[in-house]
Structure formats: structure tokens, C-alpha cells
Design a protein around this motif. Structure first.
Motif, PDB file in Angstrom:
ATOM      1  N   TYR A  74      17.343 -20.179  35.775  1.00  0.00           N
ATOM      2  CA  TYR A  74      16.048 -20.609  36.295  1.00  0.00           C
ATOM      3  C   TYR A  74      14.946 -20.383  35.259  1.00  0.00           C
ATOM      4  O   TYR A  74      13.993 -21.156  35.176  1.00  0.00           O
ATOM      5  CB  TYR A  74      15.722 -19.878  37.585  1.00  0.00           C
ATOM      6  CG  TYR A  74      16.729 -20.130  38.688  1.00  0.00           C
ATOM      7  CD1 TYR A  74      17.214 -21.410  38.930  1.00  0.00           C
ATOM      8  CD2 TYR A  74      17.207 -19.084  39.478  1.00  0.00           C
ATOM      9  CE1 TYR A  74      18.147 -21.646  39.926  1.00  0.00           C
ATOM     10  CE2 TYR A  74      18.128 -19.313  40.481  1.00  0.00           C
ATOM     11  CZ  TYR A  74      18.603 -20.589  40.704  1.00  0.00           C
ATOM     12  OH  TYR A  74      19.532 -20.816  41.694  1.00  0.00           O
ATOM     13  N   VAL A  75      15.085 -19.333  34.466  1.00  0.00           N
ATOM     14  CA  VAL A  75      14.130 -19.098  33.376  1.00  0.00           C
ATOM     15  C   VAL A  75      14.218 -20.235  32.362  1.00  0.00           C
ATOM     16  O   VAL A  75      13.201 -20.801  31.937  1.00  0.00           O
ATOM     17  CB  VAL A  75      14.398 -17.741  32.687  1.00  0.00           C
ATOM     18  CG1 VAL A  75      13.485 -17.553  31.480  1.00  0.00           C
ATOM     19  CG2 VAL A  75      14.210 -16.593  33.666  1.00  0.00           C
ATOM     20  N   ASP A  76      15.444 -20.574  31.967  1.00  0.00           N
ATOM     21  CA  ASP A  76      15.635 -21.657  31.000  1.00  0.00           C
ATOM     22  C   ASP A  76      15.050 -22.961  31.531  1.00  0.00           C
ATOM     23  O   ASP A  76      14.388 -23.708  30.800  1.00  0.00           O
ATOM     24  CB  ASP A  76      17.127 -21.837  30.704  1.00  0.00           C
ATOM     25  CG  ASP A  76      17.656 -20.810  29.712  1.00  0.00           C
ATOM     26  OD1 ASP A  76      16.895 -19.893  29.355  1.00  0.00           O
ATOM     27  OD2 ASP A  76      18.818 -20.928  29.300  1.00  0.00           O
ATOM     28  N   PHE A  77      15.329 -23.256  32.792  1.00  0.00           N
ATOM     29  CA  PHE A  77      14.825 -24.491  33.392  1.00  0.00           C
ATOM     30  C   PHE A  77      13.295 -24.503  33.382  1.00  0.00           C
ATOM     31  O   PHE A  77      12.676 -25.478  32.934  1.00  0.00           O
ATOM     32  CB  PHE A  77      15.336 -24.621  34.828  1.00  0.00           C
ATOM     33  CG  PHE A  77      14.822 -25.847  35.541  1.00  0.00           C
ATOM     34  CD1 PHE A  77      15.535 -27.032  35.493  1.00  0.00           C
ATOM     35  CD2 PHE A  77      13.628 -25.819  36.242  1.00  0.00           C
ATOM     36  CE1 PHE A  77      15.064 -28.168  36.134  1.00  0.00           C
ATOM     37  CE2 PHE A  77      13.141 -26.946  36.881  1.00  0.00           C
ATOM     38  CZ  PHE A  77      13.862 -28.129  36.826  1.00  0.00           C
ATOM     39  N   TYR A  78      12.689 -23.428  33.854  1.00  0.00           N
ATOM     40  CA  TYR A  78      11.233 -23.396  33.993  1.00  0.00           C
ATOM     41  C   TYR A  78      10.529 -23.466  32.633  1.00  0.00           C
ATOM     42  O   TYR A  78       9.568 -24.225  32.466  1.00  0.00           O
ATOM     43  CB  TYR A  78      10.804 -22.132  34.730  1.00  0.00           C
ATOM     44  CG  TYR A  78       9.308 -21.922  34.723  1.00  0.00           C
ATOM     45  CD1 TYR A  78       8.454 -22.815  35.347  1.00  0.00           C
ATOM     46  CD2 TYR A  78       8.745 -20.825  34.065  1.00  0.00           C
ATOM     47  CE1 TYR A  78       7.076 -22.637  35.331  1.00  0.00           C
ATOM     48  CE2 TYR A  78       7.376 -20.630  34.042  1.00  0.00           C
ATOM     49  CZ  TYR A  78       6.548 -21.542  34.673  1.00  0.00           C
ATOM     50  OH  TYR A  78       5.186 -21.369  34.637  1.00  0.00           O
ATOM     51  N   PRO A 265      24.080 -20.426  31.882  1.00  0.00           N
ATOM     52  CA  PRO A 265      23.229 -21.222  30.993  1.00  0.00           C
ATOM     53  C   PRO A 265      23.740 -21.111  29.564  1.00  0.00           C
ATOM     54  O   PRO A 265      24.571 -20.258  29.258  1.00  0.00           O
ATOM     55  CB  PRO A 265      21.852 -20.572  31.154  1.00  0.00           C
ATOM     56  CG  PRO A 265      22.147 -19.160  31.533  1.00  0.00           C
ATOM     57  CD  PRO A 265      23.381 -19.226  32.376  1.00  0.00           C
ATOM     58  N   VAL A 266      23.231 -21.961  28.698  1.00  0.00           N
ATOM     59  CA  VAL A 266      23.657 -21.958  27.293  1.00  0.00           C
ATOM     60  C   VAL A 266      22.980 -20.805  26.557  1.00  0.00           C
ATOM     61  O   VAL A 266      21.763 -20.613  26.672  1.00  0.00           O
ATOM     62  CB  VAL A 266      23.308 -23.289  26.613  1.00  0.00           C
ATOM     63  CG1 VAL A 266      23.641 -23.239  25.125  1.00  0.00           C
ATOM     64  CG2 VAL A 266      24.051 -24.438  27.289  1.00  0.00           C
ATOM     65  N   LEU A 279      26.226 -24.461  31.104  1.00  0.00           N
ATOM     66  CA  LEU A 279      25.476 -25.618  31.584  1.00  0.00           C
ATOM     67  C   LEU A 279      24.091 -25.572  30.957  1.00  0.00           C
ATOM     68  O   LEU A 279      23.443 -24.524  30.949  1.00  0.00           O
ATOM     69  CB  LEU A 279      25.359 -25.588  33.110  1.00  0.00           C
ATOM     70  CG  LEU A 279      26.684 -25.499  33.875  1.00  0.00           C
ATOM     71  CD1 LEU A 279      26.417 -25.362  35.372  1.00  0.00           C
ATOM     72  CD2 LEU A 279      27.555 -26.713  33.601  1.00  0.00           C
ATOM     73  N   ASN A 280      23.609 -26.722  30.479  1.00  0.00           N
ATOM     74  CA  ASN A 280      22.366 -26.752  29.710  1.00  0.00           C
ATOM     75  C   ASN A 280      21.146 -26.882  30.635  1.00  0.00           C
ATOM     76  O   ASN A 280      20.661 -27.991  30.888  1.00  0.00           O
ATOM     77  CB  ASN A 280      22.405 -27.900  28.706  1.00  0.00           C
ATOM     78  CG  ASN A 280      21.330 -27.762  27.647  1.00  0.00           C
ATOM     79  OD1 ASN A 280      20.328 -27.075  27.849  1.00  0.00           O
ATOM     80  ND2 ASN A 280      21.525 -28.414  26.514  1.00  0.00           N
ATOM     81  N   TYR A 281      20.655 -25.747  31.111  1.00  0.00           N
ATOM     82  CA  TYR A 281      19.487 -25.753  31.998  1.00  0.00           C
ATOM     83  C   TYR A 281      18.201 -26.062  31.237  1.00  0.00           C
ATOM     84  O   TYR A 281      17.225 -26.483  31.844  1.00  0.00           O
ATOM     85  CB  TYR A 281      19.368 -24.412  32.719  1.00  0.00           C
ATOM     86  CG  TYR A 281      20.305 -24.303  33.899  1.00  0.00           C
ATOM     87  CD1 TYR A 281      19.887 -24.668  35.174  1.00  0.00           C
ATOM     88  CD2 TYR A 281      21.607 -23.847  33.742  1.00  0.00           C
ATOM     89  CE1 TYR A 281      20.751 -24.580  36.253  1.00  0.00           C
ATOM     90  CE2 TYR A 281      22.474 -23.760  34.815  1.00  0.00           C
ATOM     91  CZ  TYR A 281      22.039 -24.129  36.068  1.00  0.00           C
ATOM     92  OH  TYR A 281      22.893 -24.054  37.137  1.00  0.00           O
TER      93      TYR A 281
END
Length: 294
Positions: A74-78, A265-266, A279-281
Motif C-alpha cells: 500500500y505504501v508503494d501504491f500510494y 511488492p517488488v 507484484l509491481n504495486y
């Protein structure tokens, strides 16, 4: 009407920080972002923003709704979403729900009060009712979890991932396997588990399934490790939960032979704590922002 000075005083931060948060600029921690946003809403600043948007005739504000910032994905996504949105001149409001439908319902009200151009949502709502549309919100993009209502969705092929993990299990010849997912009402978790179970049919392996969350995951990890017979492999559809299971095994059952596999995440540098299906978030976050802005 509340001003930036009023918000800064009430939140105990500088006026510059308030300005950065409200305008989506600067390097501000998620805790400070949440503090300033909540203070602004409490003082009625969102209504000022609404009037300002109506005068301009458009909104340059997006929202991101995620369960938490403890899970690295979620950090990577945000962060990726935020970086792209800011490059396009947008500000982003962050809402943390803890996967609580009540907290998400409150977030919906706050998003609506701020005249938001679009929202990327990891929803916890599974009732089948479109709460966002009912609140008059358009431009909602559901990420990973499809609540089964009309609207756009974006995510990974969890059915393919579950099938590939089952194939890995069969190749390795594991005879005692555990699968751990989040709430099976979430479409991504349901698709992963269903594909894994189908892929294991006829293998002869004993398969146990756990559905857990951030409150129960430690106790569930001990239950998994204490099971008889002990599982040879554990497959986890959540990075934080996979880390928990592996840490409990490492610190409390170091001699127990058990492989842990987890969606992740990656990472820039490889880590050996457990076997990762990456998975590339970061790409997912950027794609979501481009989708909403475009």
C-alpha cells in the motif's frame, strides 16, 4: 471561515506544512498528512475548498483509500500514485480504513465534502451496494478488490497467480500445505484461493485454509505452526501476513522445516526471509493515477 493559520494552530504544526499538505506538495509524513487533513475537516476547511472548486469549475484533487500503511504494497501504491498525480498538478488526499466498512463509509463522506475529481479505492465494502455512487461520487476506480458494482476496476490476475502457486506446490511434491488469505469476501482473495484449490485437485496433498486479518494473524501463525502434522509449505496472499508467519517460525520454531511463500511488492534488493511472488504495486499506483486523470 477557517484559514491555514487556524489549521496550523489547531494541529500544532507550521503554516508551511499545512500549505504543503493541502496543496499536495513537499515531503510530508503520512502521519502529518492525516493530522492536517483531519484538523482541516474538523474546522470546516473542506467546505471552503468546495466553494473554491465551484468557483473554478473544476477539481484538482484525487483521493486514495487504502487499509493501512503498514503493508508495504500500500505504501508503494500510494507513493507512486502521489508522485504521478503531483507531476500533473493534482493534490492527493489519503484515507486509511483499517479494512473497516464503518471507517470507509466515513471516508466517503469526507471525500464527497472536498469535491474530489476521482478516487482509487482498496475497498472493504462487500455488501453489493455502491456506497460511492449513493454518495454522489463519480470517477471511482476499484483497485484489486471488485465489490461487484458498476465501475472501473484495476488489479492483478489473482486467478493466474493462485494457479501458478498450486503448480509450484505440485512440482515440489508437498503433501501438507496451508493457504492463508485475507477476507474471502474480497474478490482478489477469493480468486486466488479458488484457483489454488482447483490446481491442487487430485494431488493427494492435505490442504488447510486460514482467513486472517491484522488482529488475528499472529495467533493464526502459531496455530499453523502447531498443527499436526506440521505443514511442509505455507502460501500467503498478503505480504504482511507472510512476514508474520515467517517471523513466528524463525523465532519460536527455528528447527521446524517449513517453506513460506508470499505475495509481495517488488523490492530493489532481494531478501531471503521467505519466497516472494512479486507484484509491481508501484506500476499499479502510477497506472491508477493515469487512469483517473486521463
Amino acid at each position: 471561515m477557517a484559514t491555514i493559520k487556524d489549521i496550523a494552530k489547531a494541529a500544532g504544526v507550521s503554516q508551511g506544512m499545512v500549505s504543503n499538505v493541502l496543496n499536495g506538495k513537499g515531503n510530508v509524513s503520512s502521519r502529518k498528512i492525516h493530522l492536517v487533513q483531519e484538523t482541516a475537516r474538523r474546522l470546516g476547511y473542506a467546505m471552503n475548498q468546495r466553494a473554491q472548486v465551484l468557483r473554478k469549475g473544476s477539481s484538482k484533487t484525487l483521493a486514495v483509500v487504502v487499509p493501512d500503511l503498514y503493508n508495504r504494497q500500500y505504501v508503494d501504491f500510494y507513493v507512486s500514485f502521489l508522485n504521478y498525480a503531483q507531476e500533473q498538478g493534482y493534490q492527493v488526499n489519503l484515507f486509511l480504513t483499517g479494512d473497516s466498512p464503518q471507517a470507509e463509509t466515513q471516508a466517503i463522506r469526507q471525500i464527497h465534502s472536498g469535491i474530489t475529481a476521482g478516487a482509487a479505492v482498496f475497498t472493504s465494502l462487500t455488501s453489493g451496494e455502491d456506497a460511492y455512487a449513493s454518495a454522489g461520487l463519480e470517477g471511482v476506480l476499484y483497485v484489486e478488490r471488485d465489490p461487484g458494482v458498476p465501475g472501473r476496476t484495476l488489479g492483478f490476475d489473482m486467478e493466474k497467480i493462485g494457479g501458478e502457486m498450486a503448480a509450484l506446490t505440485r512440482r515440489a511434491g508437498y503433501k501438507s500445505v496451508v493457504v492463508v488469505t485475507e477476507n474471502p469476501a474480497f474478490s482478489s482473495q477469493r480468486a486466488f484461493l479458488s484457483a489454488f484449490q482447483q490446481g491442487m485437485e487430485g494431488s493427494g496433498a492435505a490442504l488447510s485454509v486460514y482467513h486472517t486479518d491484522g488482529v488475528r494473524c499472529i495467533n493464526d501463525a502459531f496455530s499453523i505452526l502447531g498443527a499436526a502434522p506440521a505443514p511442509e509449505a505455507v502460501f500467503v496472499a498478503n505480504y504482511a501476513f507472510a512476514t508474520t508467519v515467517n517471523n513466528v517460525r524463525k523465532h519460536f520454531c527455528p528447527k521446524q522445516e517449513m517453506k513460506v511463500f508470499g505475495l509481495s511488492p517488488v523490492f530493489t534488493m532481494p531478501g531471503g526471509e521467505f519466497e516472494k511472488y512479486e507484484l509491481n504495486y508501484r506500476l499499479l499506483g502510477k497506472t491508477a493515477a493515469k487512469e483517473l486523470i486521463g
